[in-house]
Design an enzyme around this catalytic site. Structure first.
Site, PDB file in Angstrom:
ATOM      1  N   GLU A   9       0.881  -1.178   0.000  1.00 45.32           N
ATOM      2  CA  GLU A   9       0.000   0.000   0.000  1.00 45.32           C
ATOM      3  C   GLU A   9       0.910   1.217   0.000  1.00 45.32           C
ATOM      4  O   GLU A   9       1.512   1.541   1.027  1.00 45.32           O
ATOM      5  CB  GLU A   9      -0.883   0.007   1.261  1.00 45.32           C
ATOM      6  CG  GLU A   9      -1.844  -1.162   1.371  1.00 45.32           C
ATOM      7  CD  GLU A   9      -3.061  -1.005   0.474  1.00 45.32           C
ATOM      8  OE1 GLU A   9      -3.205   0.043  -0.186  1.00 45.32           O
ATOM      9  OE2 GLU A   9      -3.858  -1.959   0.411  1.00 45.32           O
ATOM     10  N   CYS A  16      -2.435   9.448   2.329  1.00 43.57           N
ATOM     11  CA  CYS A  16      -2.138   8.769   1.065  1.00 43.57           C
ATOM     12  C   CYS A  16      -3.242   9.006   0.058  1.00 43.57           C
ATOM     13  O   CYS A  16      -2.989   9.114  -1.136  1.00 43.57           O
ATOM     14  CB  CYS A  16      -1.923   7.279   1.302  1.00 43.57           C
ATOM     15  SG  CYS A  16      -3.268   6.489   2.165  1.00 43.57           S
TER      16      CYS A  16
HETATM   17  P1  NAD Z   1       8.175   5.093   4.600  1.00 47.20           P
HETATM   18  O1  NAD Z   1       8.225   4.356   3.327  1.00 47.20           O
HETATM   19  O2  NAD Z   1       9.263   6.046   4.911  1.00 47.20           O
HETATM   20  O3  NAD Z   1       8.119   4.082   5.846  1.00 47.20           O
HETATM   21  C1  NAD Z   1       7.081   3.152   5.992  1.00 47.20           C
HETATM   22  C2  NAD Z   1       7.532   2.074   6.943  1.00 47.20           C
HETATM   23  O4  NAD Z   1       8.570   1.311   6.324  1.00 47.20           O
HETATM   24  C3  NAD Z   1       8.113   2.586   8.255  1.00 47.20           C
HETATM   25  O5  NAD Z   1       7.670   1.750   9.295  1.00 47.20           O
HETATM   26  C4  NAD Z   1       9.608   2.458   8.039  1.00 47.20           C
HETATM   27  O6  NAD Z   1      10.330   2.327   9.236  1.00 47.20           O
HETATM   28  C5  NAD Z   1       9.683   1.180   7.222  1.00 47.20           C
HETATM   29  N1  NAD Z   1      10.888   1.020   6.405  1.00 47.20           N
HETATM   30  C6  NAD Z   1      11.722   1.982   5.939  1.00 47.20           C
HETATM   31  N2  NAD Z   1      12.690   1.422   5.192  1.00 47.20           N
HETATM   32  C7  NAD Z   1      12.491   0.080   5.197  1.00 47.20           C
HETATM   33  C8  NAD Z   1      13.150  -1.022   4.588  1.00 47.20           C
HETATM   34  N3  NAD Z   1      14.245  -0.863   3.844  1.00 47.20           N
HETATM   35  N4  NAD Z   1      12.639  -2.255   4.780  1.00 47.20           N
HETATM   36  C9  NAD Z   1      11.513  -2.432   5.509  1.00 47.20           C
HETATM   37  N5  NAD Z   1      10.851  -1.420   6.110  1.00 47.20           N
HETATM   38  C10 NAD Z   1      11.333  -0.173   5.956  1.00 47.20           C
HETATM   39  O7  NAD Z   1       6.757   5.817   4.617  1.00 47.20           O
HETATM   40  P2  NAD Z   1       6.207   6.852   5.701  1.00 47.20           P
HETATM   41  O8  NAD Z   1       6.902   8.155   5.478  1.00 47.20           O
HETATM   42  O9  NAD Z   1       6.203   6.257   7.054  1.00 47.20           O
HETATM   43  O10 NAD Z   1       4.674   6.968   5.269  1.00 47.20           O
HETATM   44  C11 NAD Z   1       4.229   7.857   4.305  1.00 47.20           C
HETATM   45  C12 NAD Z   1       3.966   7.139   2.997  1.00 47.20           C
HETATM   46  O11 NAD Z   1       3.023   6.107   3.206  1.00 47.20           O
HETATM   47  C13 NAD Z   1       3.358   8.025   1.948  1.00 47.20           C
HETATM   48  O12 NAD Z   1       3.940   7.760   0.696  1.00 47.20           O
HETATM   49  C14 NAD Z   1       1.907   7.614   1.945  1.00 47.20           C
HETATM   50  O13 NAD Z   1       1.232   7.881   0.749  1.00 47.20           O
HETATM   51  C15 NAD Z   1       2.004   6.172   2.226  1.00 47.20           C
HETATM   52  N6  NAD Z   1       0.748   5.644   2.755  1.00 47.20           N
HETATM   53  C16 NAD Z   1       0.019   4.794   1.979  1.00 47.20           C
HETATM   54  C17 NAD Z   1      -1.189   4.304   2.446  1.00 47.20           C
HETATM   55  C18 NAD Z   1      -2.013   3.353   1.623  1.00 47.20           C
HETATM   56  O14 NAD Z   1      -2.907   2.746   2.171  1.00 47.20           O
HETATM   57  N7  NAD Z   1      -1.763   3.191   0.342  1.00 47.20           N
HETATM   58  C19 NAD Z   1      -1.645   4.669   3.710  1.00 47.20           C
HETATM   59  C20 NAD Z   1      -0.881   5.536   4.468  1.00 47.20           C
HETATM   60  C21 NAD Z   1       0.322   6.006   3.981  1.00 47.20           C
END
Ligand code: NAD
Length: 491
Positions: A231, A265
């Protein structure tokens, strides 16, 4: 090693957590494995009961959770409360519908195998890893948590390092109603911990976050052929057709764009308004946008990095000839960003093509709804969308390349538990919510039982030529009559 989560408005430390390394994640994983077997063995009715108790425990302490979310994420307590309400609805739906959607059911055996009794059921994967973001720290991971648990999986949950206390609060409430085994467990940390979870032997990994991180998660999971649900980000658009209620459209666009400081998002990031209503739409939108106040209507930006992205997108849009109808570069005053409305921004500017994730909105004039659809669909993202209009609005919603669309409202699909939620393209794949969201966390298991031996035996080396002849004759009779096929099509 440990890390702090901070109040984004004040910089105060909310809580301190250990950063789980590879060994620590594997320890949690080892305990989750027997818990999965136990939880899977409880059956739908007992799991429904426990999930209902979890829902009740959260509901009773909703104010406490909203206050924690306010401090750790920055969003106003009222918005936090609404977010929890939506999450509670999802737990209730998943608990209530899991057996109907996933339970064993009979299916027809078909013409060639009339002697078979066939069933399909959806069995849990085992242990599901859930990696969450910070922007909706309850609602968003709940799309995976509630549905994976209802399907009979144990879950190891890694919340965002910006909102670990909220994640821990949810896990603690679950442990109160399921004290026997660590069915829902917590690992805290940042990227390294997430990467360790991907490689810890989970049976499925549900990720919510940015598209860039999703690619790393998928690559890590590919090493062990671990299935993933991704997602990711979005660049959702709102289309205003010429027969729209323009005031309602402007009001919805404003809330959809600025709510949660734009860190949504499925937030509205761009508007395409048809020529006939464009001027009125911009007038109403800008009037109302000037009245919206960060600090009360929405909170600070949760992370410092996000402030930089928003500033860069505004700078770029103005440098490429865009006009700021409300706000401008000075609107970014850490940790807050005032509402920004940008007009005439070229389609290839970051503010139109990249996820901004801030309280900014571009508005673009289009000839008609067809041009709007073309521009909406040019995005590499495709999460949600909104259409305001009457005669053609539903048709336009169907033509938009996205996982979800709301007509004459914004974000409504997220509050309907029976509607699957997820993206296309760079917004990811797989679905949470609804029946599809339950099936996402279970694998189909097909069983067919032979009830008697057919006189025509096909699956033996002792097959008689007459048996094949009779079968082909039957197939010709049923499938080979083109004339009737044509007549059926013509009806
Ligand atoms: P992010 O990608 O920075 O981090 C998301 C999660 O992934 C965090 O828990 C982070 O610690 C973890 N992470 C980071 N690097 C990783 C790796 N290499 N391996 C595994 N896990 C890792 O995103 P964010 O800044 O926390 O959230 C914002 C983003 O999320 C925006 O792009 C938003 O659109 C998206 N989002 C999508 C939805 C949806 O349902 N489609 C919902 C909410 C947010």
């Amino acid at each position: 090693m440990s890390f702090d989560s901070l109040d984004p408005a004040t910089g105060d430390v909310v809580a301190t957590f250990p950063a789980y390394d590879v060994a620590a994640v594997r320890t949690v994983m080892a305990a989750a494995r027997p818990a999965a077997a136990w939880w899977g063995g409880l059956g739908f009715a007992e799991r429904k009961d426990r999930l209902t108790q979890w829902k009740t425990a959260i509901t009773r302490r909703i104010a406490e959770l909203a206050d924690l979310m306010h401090h750790e994420n920055g969003k106003p307590a009222a918005d936090a409360t609404l977010e929890v309400v939506l999450a509670i609805e999802h737990i209730a739906w998943a608990a209530r519908h899991a057996e109907r959607v996933l339970g064993r059911r009979r299916v027809g055996a078909g013409m060639l195998m009339p002697n078979q009794a066939c069933t399909v059921e959806y069995q849990p994967y085992g242990v599901v890893g859930v990696i969450g973001p910070w922007n909706y720290p309850v609602y968003t991971p709940m799309g995976a948590l509630a549905y994976a648990l209802a399907a009979g999986n144990a879950v190891v949950f890694k919340p965002s390092p910006y909102t670990p206390a909220v994640g821990r609060w949810l896990v603690e409430r679950f442990a109160e109603v399921v004290p026997e085994q660590p069915v829902l467990s917590l690992v805290t940390g940042a990227a390294d911990t997430g990467a360790a979870l991907c490689r810890a032997g989970v049976d499925k990994l549900a990720f919510t976050g940015s598209t860039a991180t999703a690619k790393k998660v998928m690559a890590a999971c590919a090493e062990t052929l671990t299935p993933v649900l991704l997602e990711c980000g979005g660049k959702d658009a709102l289309v205003v057709d010429d027969d729209a209620d323009v005031v309602a459209a402007a009001d919805a666009a404003l809330w959809g764009a600025m709510g949660n400081a734009g860190q949504t998002c499925i937030g509205i990031e761009r508007v395409y308004a048809v020529d006939a209503v464009y001027d009125e739409f911009v007038t109403v939108l800008t009037e109302r946008a000037r009245l919206v106040r960060p600090g009360s209507d929405y909170g600070p930006m949760t992370t410092a990095e996000q402030l930089d992205v928003v500033r860069r997108h505004i700078d770029d849009a103005l440098a490429r000839g865009g006009q700021a109808a409300v706000g401008g570069v000075d609107s970014v005053r850490a940790p807050y960003v005032d509402p920004v409305v940008l007009l005439d921004v070229p389609e290839d500017a970051d503010a139109v093509s990249e996820e901004t994730f801030g309280p900014t909105l571009t508005v673009t004039r289009v000839r008609d709804a067809d041009e709007a659809v073309e521009r909406v669909n040019a995005s590499r993202y495709g999460l949600g969308a909104a259409v305001f209009g009457q005669a053609r609005a539903v048709e336009i919603a169907h033509r938009i390349r996205s996982g979800m669309a709301s007509v004459n409202s914004v974000i409504a699909f997220a509050a309907v538990p029976s509607l699957p939620f997820g993206g296309v393209g760079d917004s990811g794949f797989g679905r949470v919510h609804g029946a599809d969201g339950l099936r996402e966390f279970a694998r189909p298991k097909s069983v067919t039982r032979q009830r008697f031996t057919l006189p025509i035996r096909l699956t033996t080396f002792r097959r008689r030529p007459a048996a094949l002849k009779a079968t082909v004759g039957l197939v010709r009779l049923v499938h080979g009559r083109r004339a009737e096929h044509g007549a059926t099509q013509g009806q």
